[in-house]
Structure formats: structure tokens, C-alpha cells
Design an enzyme around this catalytic site. Structure first.
Site, mmCIF file in Angstrom:
data_model
loop_
_atom_site.group_PDB
_atom_site.id
_atom_site.type_symbol
_atom_site.label_atom_id
_atom_site.label_comp_id
_atom_site.label_asym_id
_atom_site.label_seq_id
_atom_site.Cartn_x
_atom_site.Cartn_y
_atom_site.Cartn_z
ATOM 1 N N ASP A 88 -38.212 -94.746 -101.675
ATOM 2 C CA ASP A 88 -38.188 -96.214 -101.584
ATOM 3 C C ASP A 88 -38.983 -96.726 -100.386
ATOM 4 O OD1 ASP A 88 -36.536 -96.103 -103.728
ATOM 5 O OD2 ASP A 88 -34.840 -97.143 -102.803
ATOM 6 N N HIS A 241 -36.887 -91.927 -98.678
ATOM 7 C CA HIS A 241 -37.768 -93.040 -98.301
ATOM 8 C C HIS A 241 -39.101 -92.500 -97.783
ATOM 9 C CE1 HIS A 241 -33.672 -94.702 -98.069
ATOM 10 N NE2 HIS A 241 -34.224 -95.881 -98.352
#
Length: 738
Positions: A88, A241
Site C-alpha cells: 500500500d 507497504h
């Protein structure tokens, strides 16, 4: 008359239209950059789950991939021994490529849920992801909590991200991961409604089964690996991430996690691969690709502009603070030197002085002006040059009925013409020039001419004070005069590059004035033009702080604007007129390189940029850290306040008006910036500005301090032994000019 006003308005219109276009363009650049560079929230900031009464149990207990695009909402589990690595908040200019390198090393594809604003900043990284075989999903454009925004905002967030993806890599996506989402078990009614809306828009929602918690900076790599490892051979969508902070631990975690899970028999795939459906990244249409490239290009330009602006303003701030510090040091040294009991200009100057008062419609002030001169403790002749007044200025001046007062009337020719008329009529070698809206203290003339004991001195600048400082506008101008004009003159005196002897209070040698051809009307800042001309001829121009004059400042915004507009425009004219001094040697080169370059940099170029500081402050409050931005603004204000306190102490002024300094920075300073920008635009356009007459209210006589109050009494002059020169004579000059 109306036609003339309309024509005049049309001539002025292009400049303001241009300024408006520039302002709108600047606002758009900052807005685009602000959206593209806005801070990405942390997953830890998600609100706790609420009521889940409307969420079907099949969804709460189902898989992380939810398809709400059909008539019913269906969730899918990842098959056993299957891993979907998802990332992400990217892309980033560092960690996306590093993560991609690890994936390629182990022949693994991932699914990257990227933020649209980051896509526009790092389009090359997005293209590399697509080329590598990895999959891209949407994570909105600015990373908002979609449960808290309107449906229109949700659609805009996704459409703009699609556009950015189309421009960067030429593809679209039907996968989305809502910001701040978690596992299916964490869904509440609002979250489920959000999933349904996303389905209506044609998107498949991808949540997570396992969170590596790589966003927690205090976790070790081993702990992250443990968090990302499924139990009992179950398949999982794992959250990681590739942006939003230091992701070096994420890279290190992948180096351990992938070999470990492969050794346990796991295979790796993308979201589309886990569902056995066609790849989610289809080709974007030609029009979407073109519009996307425009968006990516606009963000690139705006981000580059903001970066350049930020560093430029850092430089401006350093220069401004450094200049303030140096100027206060020089000003302190100047005062210390002049107040030294051993300081002497030479023998006391007691020769009579010709005081020239140019006047145009000064009926409100002229009597106070003349009476203040008649109260002088130095012998003076007073020459009032009425420059074609349409009121009874001349009659009021004659009505004083004193033999020391002469009134000369002429057709209106401007201030320079009136001063030259007075110079021609003056009977004495020493000439003091003042404005018709100014009053002198009894000691002003005597103090003003003392530096002429030094034969190198050709002109002396006095200390102009604001008389009508009771109102808000008057107080702001008072602060400006003390902090700016008078501090500047102390420094210029120390460096021998004085730029302006103020028209309100200045003294000159007649010989020096004749040498430069008198007062020129080439510019609207005749005092600056004259001062620079004298300095270029080798005359020394000094500042006498104790020669105080009290002048009436504009009391209306429009009057102030017109006055400063004329000053600024005239100063620019003077700089241009004397520009060759920068390249010359001797005194002319000194005033050029030390005075004119300083004036150009700190009074024109940097102040023209200064509004950007305020714009950037507002930008920072909305798009950056508001506490840091506000703290930096307050720190700069504190520096200015300390400088103001020091300047007021040097000038013997009370500190009470300084409580208005913060408001002055917000309101008055913007007004002065507007004046400067208009002046620069007028100069660039080659427009000739006319002289502007300000309306006066009078009553300046009451502004004078009571006798003996404060500095400025003749007894403070340095005592010098020796005979006094005879009336009308100067040291080194025995001719009595009549």
C-alpha cells in the site's frame, strides 16, 4: 471626462489582468502540488469498528477479496498454500524499486495498491511495476477515509487515480483497497456500505488476511515475518507497504519471508491470479492516456515549482535574518560612535542656513511648518516656494509677517522645479530642504548642519518621525520608519553609500547641489536621485539621528497606497538612471555596488518574492504540518520583534506600538507588497506615473515635543573650542552668498 476615465481604466486593465492570471496560475500550481504532496495517513489511524448489524455473516467470516459488482455481494478466500503479497501507499522513489528487485529475485509478482498523488509524482516506478508483471490496484488519490467523504468525492478520488495510472503506465485497474481498511472481521455498517458503493462503480474490494505491521517502526524484522506467516497452511492476502516512511525493514522482511514460505510449499500470485480471472490491469483508452499524461505533467511542474520555491524562500529567509542582524550591529556601532564624547565633526557650524519649503496646496500645514522654523535656535532664512497652489497657501505664508520668511510664487512645475527655484534664491551656502507638511524641532536645523564642519560632507539626512501616529495606520508607519528607514540610514552612513536624504528633512551644500545640476525631475523620487548623484560625485552623505522632523503620514489606505506607489516607482527610476554606477570605480562604484545592488536585492527583488512566503505559509497550514508551519512563522515573527525592540531602543522610542507588529505583518506588509508589485509592473510596462498630491489634515504644531523633552537640545552638541565662523561663512569658505 467619463470617456477619459474609461480609457485610463482600459490602459490600467492589462496589468491587473496579468497579475490576476499570475495569481490564479500560482494558486493552481500550489493546489495541485498540495494535493499531490499531502501527507499519507497511517493504518494505525483507522477508527475502531462500529456496529456491524448490516454486514452479512458470510462477509464477516469470509475471504479478503469482496466482489460487490453483481446482484449479490460475494467474498473469496485465497486458496490454501497460496500467498498474495500486497503493498500500500506507494509508489515511492526508493522502496518501490527495492521491493520490486526482491520480487524479481525470487520470481514473485505482487499487487500494489498505489495512491494517485504518488503515481503522478513517480510515474516511472509505476511503469516498471506493470512491465515486471506485478499488478496495480487503486488506493485513492489523496488517501482519505472513504466512509467519511461524500459519494461524489469517492468517485473523484478513484477517477483521478485511474487517470494518473493511465498517464503513467497506460493501464487501468478494477481493484481497490480503501484506505484504513483491515480484515473482513473488522467491517462495520459504514465499511460495508462503502464496499457496496465501490461495487456499484465496478470495483472489487481487496482487504487483508494478515497485516505484517511494517508501519510500526519499533517492530523487528523477525516480528514482521512472524506477523506475515499464515497458520496451518492457509492462504492469505498479506498487507505491507512500499511508501509512507522508512520501508527498509519491509525489504529485509521480504528477503526472509519469501524463501521461508516457499520452503513450506507456498506459491505466490496476484489478486487476479488467486481468483483465476483475467488480469485486472487493462489497457487505458487513448483519450484517458492523453489526459493522464497532462495530469502527471501538471503535478511534475507544480512539484518542481514548489521545490524550487521552498529552497528559494529558505535562501530569502536566511538573507533577510542575516541582513537584519548585520544592520542592527552596524546601527549600534553608528550610534555608539556618534554618541562618543570625543566625537567631533569639526568646529561648531553656526553659519545661517537657507531653509527651502516647497509647497503645493499646503494650507492645512504651512503655518505650523513656518512657525516651527522660526522657533529654531539656529539662524535661518525661510524660503517658501508656492508651486502654483490653488488654495491660499501663499497668503497664509505671507500672513506670518516675519522678515525671515520669503514667499516665491511660480506656475506649477513640480517639486523638483520648486526646490531649484528655492536653491537659486537662497542667500546662504548651507541649504536645508523640507516638505510643506513637516515641522522641525527648535534644535533640528542646528543639528542638521553640524556635519558640514567636515569639508567632505555634501549632504546630511535627518531623522523623519511620524507625527500622526495615534491611528492604526499611523502606528504601522511609525514602526516602519523606525525599523526600516532610520536603521537603513545608519548602516548606509557607516558604509558610505547613503541612498536617500529624505525630502522631509535634509541639508546640502549649495556647491554640491550646483555641481550635480540641482534637483532633477527625471524621477519621482527626486530625493533618492539627488542623493545618489551627490555620492557619485564623491560627496559624503551622512545621517544625523538627532535632527528630528515630524511629518504627517497618510491617514487613509488610498493615500498611503498612492504615496508609496510614487516612492517605489521613483526609486526604481533612480536605480535605472544610475545603473552604470555599478560598473564604475571610485565613489560612483561604491554607491553602485554597495548601495544600488543592496537596494535592488532587498528593496525590490526579495520584497517582490516575499508574498510567496505568506502563500507558502497558508499552503503549509493546509497541506503540510500545520504545527511546524505555524512554529516557523512565529519564529520569524519573534526575530522581527526582537529586531524591532532593538531599533526602537536605538531611536529612543517607546515600545508600546510594537504590540501591533504581528498584525502589521499580516495586513500592512501585504499592502506594501502590493504597492511594490504594481510599481514594478508599471516600470516594466514603461508607463510614466504622475505626481500625486496627498490630502493633509494639519495640526502638526501640537506634535512637537515640549521644550527640553527628549533628545534634541542644542546643549547636547559636542563642545568645540575655537572661534566661531562669521555669519554666512562656512569652514573653508569665506564667501557670503547673497
Amino acid at each position: 471626462m467619463r470617456g477619459q476615465r474609461a480609457l485610463k481604466g482600459l490602459r490600467r486593465a492589462p496589468r491587473w489582468i496579468l497579475a490576476g492570471i499570475v495569481t490564479v496560475l500560482l494558486a493552481c500550481l500550489l493546489a495541485v502540488s498540495g494535493v499531490a504532496n499531502s501527507a499519507i495517513g497511517n493504518d494505525a489511524d483507522a477508527d475502531p469498528s462500529g456496529n456491524a448489524s448490516s454486514v452479512p455473516s458470510s462477509i464477516l467470516n469470509g475471504g479478503a477479496i469482496i466482489d460487490a459488482t453483481g446482484d449479490s455481494v460475494v467474498s473469496y478466500d485465497v486458496p490454501d498454500k497460496t500467498i498474495v503479497l500486497t503493498f500500500d501507499d506507494g509508489p515511492s522513489d526508493t522502496y518501490t524499486e527495492e521491493i520490486l528487485s526482491v520480487l524479481e529475485k525470487y520470481d514473485v509478482d505482487g499487487t500494489f495498491f498505489e495512491v494517485g498523488s504518488n503515481i503522478t509524482k513517480y510515474p516511472d516506478e509505476v511503469k516498471d511495476l506493470v512491465d515486471s508483471g506485478s499488478e496495480i490496484g487503486l488506493h485513492t488519490f489523496t488517501h482519505p477515509d472513504l466512509t467519511k467523504v461524500s459519494d461524489t468525492r469517492m468517485e473523484l478520488e478513484l477517477s483521478e487515480t485511474q487517470l494518473a495510472l493511465s498517464g503513467a503506465a497506460g493501464v487501468t485497474s478494477n481493484l481497490v483497497r480503501p484506505p484504513y481498511s483491515a480484515t473482513p472481521k473488522a467491517l462495520d455498517n459504514d465499511d460495508y456500505s462503502e464496499v457496496q458503493k465501490l461495487g456499484d462503480l465496478g470495483y472489487i474490494t481487496v482487504l487483508t488476511d494478515l497485516d505484517s505491521e511494517d508501519w510500526q517502526t519499533d517492530l523487528s524484522v523477525d516480528q514482521m515475518v512472524a506477523n506475515a506467516t499464515p497458520e496451518n497452511g492457509e492462504g492469505a492476502v498479506i498487507l505491507m507497504h512500499d511508501a509512507g516512511g522508512d520501508r527498509s525493514k519491509t525489504v529485509a522482511m521480504l528477503e526472509q519471508l519469501i524463501p521461508k514460505l516457499k520452503a513450506e510449499g507456498y506459491t505466490f500470485t496476484t489478486v487476479s491470479g488467486a481468483l483465476n480471472m483475467a488480469k485486472s490491469n487493462g489497457a487505458a483508452s487513448a483519450s484517458d492516456q492523453w489526459r493522464g499524461k497532462v495530469l502527471v505533467g501538471a503535478v511534475g511542474v507544480s512539484t518542481g515549482f514548489l521545490t524550487t520555491l521552498s529552497w528559494s524562500l529558505v535562501g530569502v529567509g536566511v538573507l533577510t535574518v542575516g541582513r537584519l542582524g548585520l544592520m542592527l550591529v552596524f546601527a549600534r556601532r553608528h550610534k555608539k560612535k556618534r554618541r562618543d564624547p570625543g566625537f567631533r565633526w569639526g568646529p561648531p557650524v553656526r553659519a545661517p542656513v537657507s531653509v527651502i519649503v516647497p509647497a503645493y496646496n499646503e494650507k492645512e500645514c504651512i503655518e505650523d511648518t513656518i512657525r516651527s522654523l522660526l522657533a529654531s535656535d539656529h539662524p535661518v532664512e525661510i524660503i517658501v516656494v508656492d508651486d502654483g497652489s490653488t488654495d491660499n497657501t501663499a497668503e497664509l505664508a505671507r500672513g506670518i509677517g516675519h522678515p525671515a520668511v520669503r514667499v516665491i510664487e511660480q506656475r506649477n512645475g513640480g517639486k523638483a522645479s520648486a526646490l531649484n527655484t528655492g536653491i537659486a534664491a537662497a542667500r546662504h551656502e548651507l541649504i536645508v530642504m523640507m516638505d510643506g507638511d513637516t515641522v522641525f524641532e527648535p534644535t533640528t536645523v542646528g543639528r542638521l548642519v553640524q556635519p558640514f564642519a567636515d569639508p567632505e560632507v555634501g549632504a546630511v539626512a535627518g531623522n523623519a518621525k511620524i507625527a500622526n501616529r495615534r491611528g492604526l495606520l499611523g502606528k504601522w508607519q511609525h514602526i516602519e520608519y523606525v525599523m526600516g528607514f532610520n536603521i537603513d540610514r545608519r548602516v548606509y552612513d557607516s558604509l558610505r553609500c547613503m541612498l536617500t536624504v529624505p525630502g522631509a528633512v535634509g541639508a546640502f551644500r549649495r556647491r554640491a547641489l550646483l555641481e550635480v545640476g540641482g534637483v532633477s525631475d527625471d524621477t519621482l523620487a527626486e530625493d533618492t536621485d539627488l542623493t545618489i548623484a551627490l555620492s557619485r560625485k564623491g560627496w559624503r552623505v551622512v545621517y544625523e539621528e538627532r535632527a528630528r522632523a515630524w511629518t504627517e503620514a497618510p491617514s487613509k489606505i488610498r493615500q498611503l497606497w498612492m504615496q508609496r506607489y510614487r516612492w517605489c516607482y521613483g526609486t526604481i527610476q533612480s536605480m535605472w538612471k544610475h545603473r552604470r554606477a555599478i560598473f564604475q570605480k571610485g565613489p560612483s562604484g561604491r554607491i553602485g555596488r554597495w548601495g544600488l545592488l543592496h537596494l535592488a536585492l532587498f528593496q525590490v527583488v526579495l520584497p517582490t518574492m516575499a508574498p510567496l512566503i505568506d502563500i507558502l505559509t497558508v499552503y503549509g497550514m493546509f497541506f503540510l504540518n500545520p504545527w511546524l508551519t505555524g512554529g516557523l512563522w512565529l519564529a520569524m515573527l519573534l526575530v522581527q520583534l526582537l529586531g524591532a525592540v532593538y531599533a526602537f531602543r536605538l531611536d529612543g522610542e517607546k515600545l508600546r506600538p510594537l504590540w501591533l507588529l504581528p498584525l502589521q505583518q499580516i495586513v500592512y506588509r501585504q499592502l506594501m507588497y502590493g504597492v511594490l508589485i504594481q510599481s514594478v509592473m508599471t516600470a516594466l510596462a514603461g508607463t510614466r506615473l504622475r505626481w500625486q498630491k496627498l490630502r493633509r489634515s494639519g495640526g502638526l504644531g501640537s506634535a512637537l515635543p515640549a521644550p527640553g523633552a527628549g533628545p534634541g537640545t542644542i546643549s547636547d552638541l559636542p563642545a568645540v573650542s575655537g572661534p566661531a565662523p562669521r555669519s554666512g561663512a562656512q569652514p573653508g569658505n569665506t564667501e557670503d552668498r547673497r
